[in-house]
Design an enzyme around this catalytic site. Sequence first.
Site, PDB file in Angstrom:
ATOM      1  N   HIS A  64      -4.545   6.384   0.095  1.00 52.85           N
ATOM      2  CA  HIS A  64      -3.767   5.153   0.120  1.00 52.85           C
ATOM      3  C   HIS A  64      -4.296   4.213  -0.955  1.00 52.85           C
ATOM      4  O   HIS A  64      -5.327   4.465  -1.562  1.00 52.85           O
ATOM      5  CB  HIS A  64      -3.756   4.511   1.510  1.00 52.85           C
ATOM      6  N   HIS A 103      -5.148   0.136  -2.356  1.00 59.52           N
ATOM      7  CA  HIS A 103      -5.543  -1.216  -1.980  1.00 59.52           C
ATOM      8  C   HIS A 103      -5.054  -2.160  -3.072  1.00 59.52           C
ATOM      9  O   HIS A 103      -5.711  -2.314  -4.102  1.00 59.52           O
ATOM     10  CB  HIS A 103      -7.069  -1.326  -1.844  1.00 59.52           C
ATOM     11  N   GLU A 130       0.842  -1.194   0.000  1.00 54.80           N
ATOM     12  CA  GLU A 130       0.000   0.000   0.000  1.00 54.80           C
ATOM     13  C   GLU A 130       0.878   1.244   0.000  1.00 54.80           C
ATOM     14  O   GLU A 130       1.904   1.295   0.676  1.00 54.80           O
ATOM     15  CB  GLU A 130      -0.918   0.035   1.236  1.00 54.80           C
ATOM     16  N   ASP A 190      -9.564   0.538   7.926  1.00 53.43           N
ATOM     17  CA  ASP A 190      -9.491   1.931   7.468  1.00 53.43           C
ATOM     18  C   ASP A 190     -10.359   2.828   8.346  1.00 53.43           C
ATOM     19  O   ASP A 190      -9.935   3.911   8.746  1.00 53.43           O
ATOM     20  CB  ASP A 190      -9.939   2.058   6.009  1.00 53.43           C
TER      21      ASP A 190
END
Length: 146
Positions: A86, A88, A23, A99
């Site tokens: 971010h 995935h 990530e 999250d």
Amino acid sequence: MLRLGQSHYDALRQHGEETYPHECCGVLLGRIDEADDTTRVVTSIARAGNTRTDSPQNRYNIDPKELVRIQREGRERGEDIIGFYHSHPDHPAQWSPTDLAEAHWFSCSYVITSVEKGKAVLTNAFELTGTDEGDKQLVGEKIEVV
């Protein structure tokens, strides 16, 4: 709503591709649009290092010292932290229970890009709403790329 330029949109997606299969993470800096008082306008993004060593393929963490530095540098330019992003890797661009549990900046945007087999596929945004940890929610947010 979250408004960002094409170059910022492309840059955060590219960051996810570059760090695959781990990530990526970073910070969205900008301001609230004075015209409607609800639109977050991204004026710059700051890449951050993912300090997770136990499971960087499905978790991220931004070192607090790095976050303070990014915030300070942004303020020097007249920008505030208005969100985070971010990726995935090989998972949907949808927030996970982790999250939500690790989101603490209310009224900020949380942008997630799904990166499948090294290629950015879908990018979604969510706003952290609520007043405290007990009632917080990540709610789908429109992204406007200009």
